[in-house]
Design an enzyme around this catalytic site. Structure first.
Site, PDB file in Angstrom:
ATOM      1  N   GLY A  12       0.786  -1.230   0.000  1.00 28.64           N
ATOM      2  CA  GLY A  12       0.000   0.000   0.000  1.00 28.64           C
ATOM      3  C   GLY A  12       0.817   1.279   0.000  1.00 28.64           C
ATOM      4  CG  MET A  91      -1.291  -7.805  -6.958  1.00 30.22           C
ATOM      5  SD  MET A  91      -0.451  -7.068  -8.381  1.00 30.22           S
ATOM      6  CE  MET A  91       0.837  -6.144  -7.564  1.00 30.22           C
ATOM      7  CG  LEU A  94     -10.823  -4.913 -11.284  1.00 32.55           C
ATOM      8  CD1 LEU A  94     -11.119  -3.444 -11.554  1.00 32.55           C
ATOM      9  CD2 LEU A  94     -11.026  -5.236  -9.820  1.00 32.55           C
ATOM     10  CG  HIS A 110       1.774  -1.597 -15.755  1.00 34.90           C
ATOM     11  ND1 HIS A 110       1.483  -2.890 -15.367  1.00 34.90           N
ATOM     12  CD2 HIS A 110       2.852  -1.683 -16.566  1.00 34.90           C
ATOM     13  CE1 HIS A 110       2.337  -3.713 -15.931  1.00 34.90           C
ATOM     14  NE2 HIS A 110       3.185  -3.002 -16.666  1.00 34.90           N
ATOM     15  CD  GLN A 179      14.230   8.476  -9.822  1.00 34.06           C
ATOM     16  OE1 GLN A 179      14.155   8.430 -11.045  1.00 34.06           O
ATOM     17  NE2 GLN A 179      15.383   8.380  -9.195  1.00 34.06           N
TER      18      GLN A 179
HETATM   19  C1  GAR Z   1       3.267  -1.162  -7.425  1.00 39.17           C
HETATM   20  O1  GAR Z   1       4.576  -1.172  -7.910  1.00 39.17           O
HETATM   21  C2  GAR Z   1       2.283  -1.154  -8.580  1.00 39.17           C
HETATM   22  O2  GAR Z   1       2.737  -0.431  -9.679  1.00 39.17           O
HETATM   23  C3  GAR Z   1       2.199  -2.613  -8.900  1.00 39.17           C
HETATM   24  O3  GAR Z   1       2.206  -3.243  -7.646  1.00 39.17           O
HETATM   25  C4  GAR Z   1       2.942  -2.459  -6.711  1.00 39.17           C
HETATM   26  C5  GAR Z   1       2.095  -2.253  -5.485  1.00 39.17           C
HETATM   27  O4  GAR Z   1       2.809  -1.630  -4.453  1.00 39.17           O
HETATM   28  N1  GAR Z   1       1.026  -2.923  -9.665  1.00 39.17           N
HETATM   29  C6  GAR Z   1       1.002  -3.822 -10.638  1.00 39.17           C
HETATM   30  O5  GAR Z   1       1.942  -4.493 -10.948  1.00 39.17           O
HETATM   31  C7  GAR Z   1      -0.349  -3.963 -11.337  1.00 39.17           C
HETATM   32  N2  GAR Z   1      -0.176  -4.624 -12.604  1.00 39.17           N
HETATM   33  P1  GAR Z   1       2.087  -0.945  -3.240  1.00 39.17           P
HETATM   34  O6  GAR Z   1       1.115  -1.951  -2.646  1.00 39.17           O
HETATM   35  O7  GAR Z   1       3.208  -0.617  -2.283  1.00 39.17           O
HETATM   36  O8  GAR Z   1       1.392   0.298  -3.727  1.00 39.17           O
END
Ligand code: GAR
Length: 207
Positions: A12, A91, A94, A110, A179
């Site tokens: 998150g 993940m 949907l 993404h 970044q």
């Molecule tokens: C993030 O890097 C996001 O871009 C990726 O999962 C991570 C979640 O991190 N999403 C995907 O790969 C979706 N295809 P977080 O829970 O710390 O925000």
């Protein structure tokens, strides 16, 4: 006020970037109504709790069929009447019914520059492993609207990040988050909240 529902699965950090931006005023006109996780152990749920945001876990594991899970997710979302659904490291695939119900009202982050390194099977750390295997020198992050495909919806914003020789997937993931992801996700929500994002013939115009 833009009513936002955030869907998460893990740590998150993107959710935290959104919460921080709402609190600091970088995102205006927005309230985070609920955080929904498909994983009960997601630290994202703790982040919501700490910030007094409604939070709930709806896991496919708790339902006999995918249809029942889909219905539960939809009806939970309906309770909050969201204007925007934000996939912040979500993940789960949907349900089509959800995507049809919220056209151009669901956004996803993404961790690469779409249309490279995206599509089925490209998520999380795996994306950065693939980027390093290919040896590209620029990667980044993309925020896009969600349509019925995987990572195929209209692109709203992208930010490039340098790949350094010898990066580990974890190092690259951290740089992309710091970044790009944590910068563009709040920025896009603020633009949407202030009526500055339009989709014209599948192409996003920001005014
Ligand atoms: C993030 O890097 C996001 O871009 C990726 O999962 C991570 C979640 O991190 N999403 C995907 O790969 C979706 N295809 P977080 O829970 O710390 O925000």
């Amino acid at each position: 006020m833009l009513r936002v529902a955030v869907l998460v699965s893990g740590g998150g950090t993107n959710l935290q970037a959104i919460i921080d931006a709402v609190q600091s005023g970088k995102i205006t006109n927005t309230s985070i109504e609920v955080v929904i996780s498909n994983n009960k152990n997601a630290y994202a749920l703790e982040r919501a709790k700490k910030n007094n945001i409604q939070n709930v876990c709806i896991s496919p594991k708790d339902f006999e069929t995918r249809t029942e899970f889909n219905e539960a997710l939809l009806s939970e979302l309906d309770k909050y009447n969201p204007d925007l659904i934000v996939l912040a490291g979500c993940m789960v695939v949907l349900p089509e019914s959800l995507i049809k119900k919220y056209p151009n009202r669901i956004i996803n982050i993404h961790p690469a520059l779409i249309p490279s390194f995206c599509g089925t099977g490209y998520y999380g750390l795996h994306v950065h492993e693939k980027v390093l295997e290919r040896g590209v020198k620029l990667t980044g992050a993309t925020v896009h609207f969600v349509d019925e495909g995987t990572d195929t919806g209209p692109i709203i914003m992208q930010k490039a990040v340098e790949v350094k020789y010898g990066d580990t997937p974890e190092e690259l993931q951290k740089r992309v988050m710091e970044q790009a992801e944590w910068v563009i996700m709040p920025e896009v929500i603020n633009l949407i909240a202030n009526g500055r994002v339009e989709v014209i013939d599948g192409i996003v115009k920001i005014s």
